[in-house]
Design a protein around this motif. Structure first.
Motif, short mmCIF file in Angstrom:
data_model
loop_
_atom_site.label_atom_id
_atom_site.label_comp_id
_atom_site.label_asym_id
_atom_site.label_seq_id
_atom_site.Cartn_x
_atom_site.Cartn_y
_atom_site.Cartn_z
N GLY A 41 0.84 -1.19 0.00
CA GLY A 41 0.00 0.00 0.00
C GLY A 41 0.88 1.24 0.00
O GLY A 41 2.10 1.15 0.14
N SER A 42 0.27 2.38 -0.14
CA SER A 42 1.02 3.64 -0.15
C SER A 42 1.29 4.09 1.27
O SER A 42 0.53 3.77 2.20
CB SER A 42 0.24 4.71 -0.90
N PRO A 43 2.36 4.85 1.47
CA PRO A 43 2.61 5.41 2.81
C PRO A 43 1.42 6.22 3.33
O PRO A 43 1.11 6.15 4.52
CB PRO A 43 3.85 6.29 2.60
N SER A 44 0.74 6.96 2.45
CA SER A 44 -0.40 7.78 2.89
C SER A 44 -1.55 6.90 3.39
O SER A 44 -2.24 7.25 4.34
CB SER A 44 -0.89 8.70 1.77
N TYR A 45 -1.74 5.73 2.77
CA TYR A 45 -2.78 4.82 3.24
C TYR A 45 -2.46 4.36 4.67
O TYR A 45 -3.32 4.36 5.55
CB TYR A 45 -2.94 3.60 2.32
N PHE A 46 -1.21 3.95 4.90
CA PHE A 46 -0.83 3.44 6.21
C PHE A 46 -0.86 4.54 7.28
O PHE A 46 -1.16 4.27 8.43
CB PHE A 46 0.53 2.74 6.15
N GLU A 47 -0.57 5.78 6.90
CA GLU A 47 -0.66 6.90 7.84
C GLU A 47 -2.10 7.07 8.33
O GLU A 47 -2.34 7.33 9.50
CB GLU A 47 -0.17 8.19 7.20
N LYS A 48 -3.06 6.91 7.43
CA LYS A 48 -4.47 7.09 7.78
C LYS A 48 -5.07 5.88 8.49
O LYS A 48 -5.93 6.02 9.35
CB LYS A 48 -5.30 7.36 6.52
N HIS A 49 -4.67 4.68 8.09
CA HIS A 49 -5.35 3.46 8.53
C HIS A 49 -4.52 2.55 9.43
O HIS A 49 -5.03 1.52 9.89
CB HIS A 49 -5.84 2.67 7.32
N GLY A 50 -3.26 2.86 9.63
CA GLY A 50 -2.40 2.02 10.45
C GLY A 50 -1.79 0.87 9.66
O GLY A 50 -2.23 0.55 8.55
N VAL A 51 -0.77 0.26 10.26
CA VAL A 51 -0.05 -0.83 9.61
C VAL A 51 -0.47 -2.16 10.25
O VAL A 51 -0.38 -2.31 11.47
CB VAL A 51 1.48 -0.63 9.77
N PRO A 52 -0.93 -3.12 9.47
CA PRO A 52 -1.30 -4.43 10.03
C PRO A 52 -0.06 -5.13 10.59
O PRO A 52 1.01 -5.07 10.00
CB PRO A 52 -1.90 -5.18 8.84
N LYS A 53 -0.26 -5.81 11.71
CA LYS A 53 0.84 -6.52 12.36
C LYS A 53 0.84 -8.02 12.06
O LYS A 53 1.86 -8.67 12.16
CB LYS A 53 0.78 -6.32 13.89
N ARG A 54 -0.34 -8.56 11.75
CA ARG A 54 -0.45 -9.98 11.38
C ARG A 54 -1.59 -10.11 10.37
O ARG A 54 -2.41 -9.21 10.24
CB ARG A 54 -0.61 -10.88 12.58
N PRO A 55 -1.66 -11.22 9.65
CA PRO A 55 -2.68 -11.35 8.61
C PRO A 55 -4.11 -11.08 9.07
O PRO A 55 -4.89 -10.47 8.33
CB PRO A 55 -2.50 -12.80 8.13
N ALA A 56 -4.48 -11.49 10.28
CA ALA A 56 -5.85 -11.27 10.76
C ALA A 56 -6.21 -9.78 10.75
O ALA A 56 -7.38 -9.42 10.57
CB ALA A 56 -6.02 -11.86 12.16
#
Length: 177
Positions: A41-56
């Protein structure tokens, strides 16, 4: 160029470059390069929605789903410890063209389960970010596929030889060395 699976013989194509598991057929397949698949994903997406830590965690993210997969909304991943997780992906955007999905992902519109061949240069530039690097899915392989013929046309032989030279084992530019 087309993302859908074509019938080379019925549709009159000379060669197909295919990233998928192969089915038994009368076609000849030349193995070219491995194709890994990543969650990106884009850095801007992760800034808004957070970074997943595991598949779930992916169940809470917005995906762009590639409709030409047999199960576009199901993702099964495994880590080095042998732990496996299956997650149902949700997405508002369904697409049958991977290039269009990459363009939308660059604009921060969601995550994609993407082949490395499509996202490698964006990962290198930082325009896209890979997540869950400790989790993998089985790799696919890029193949050059063509009909079996007693006398292979010179143009087909030249193209297949070119693809083997350009993308054969150890040569594909998207494969990390």
């Amino acid at each position: 160029l087309n993302d859908r699976r074509i019938n080379l013989i019925e549709e009159g194509f000379d060669v197909s470059l295919r990233i998928s598991a192969l089915t038994d057929s009368s076609l000849i397949a030349r193995q070219l390069a491995p194709v890994e698949r990543y969650i990106v994903g884009s850095p801007s997406y992760f800034e808004k929605h957070g970074v997943p830590k595991r598949p779930a965690d992916l169940a809470g993210h917005d995906f762009m789903l590639y409709t030409l997969l047999s199960r576009p909304n199901i993702l099964e991943m495994e880590n080095a410890k042998g732990e496996k997780e299956q997650v149902e992906l949700k997405g508002r955007f369904l697409c049958n063209n991977a290039d269009a999905m990459v363009e939308m992902m660059l604009k921060g519109m969601g995550l994609v389960f993407s082949p490395d061949v499509l996202c490698h240069r964006h990962l290198k530039s930082g325009a896209l970010v890979r997540v869950l690097e400790d989790w993998t899915v089985p790799a696919l392989t890029l193949h050059a596929i063509y009909p079996h013929s007693r006398h292979l046309a010179a143009k087909v032989r030249a193209f297949v030889d070119f693809t083997v030279e350009k993308f054969g084992p150890g040569k594909a530019p998207w494969v990390e060395t």
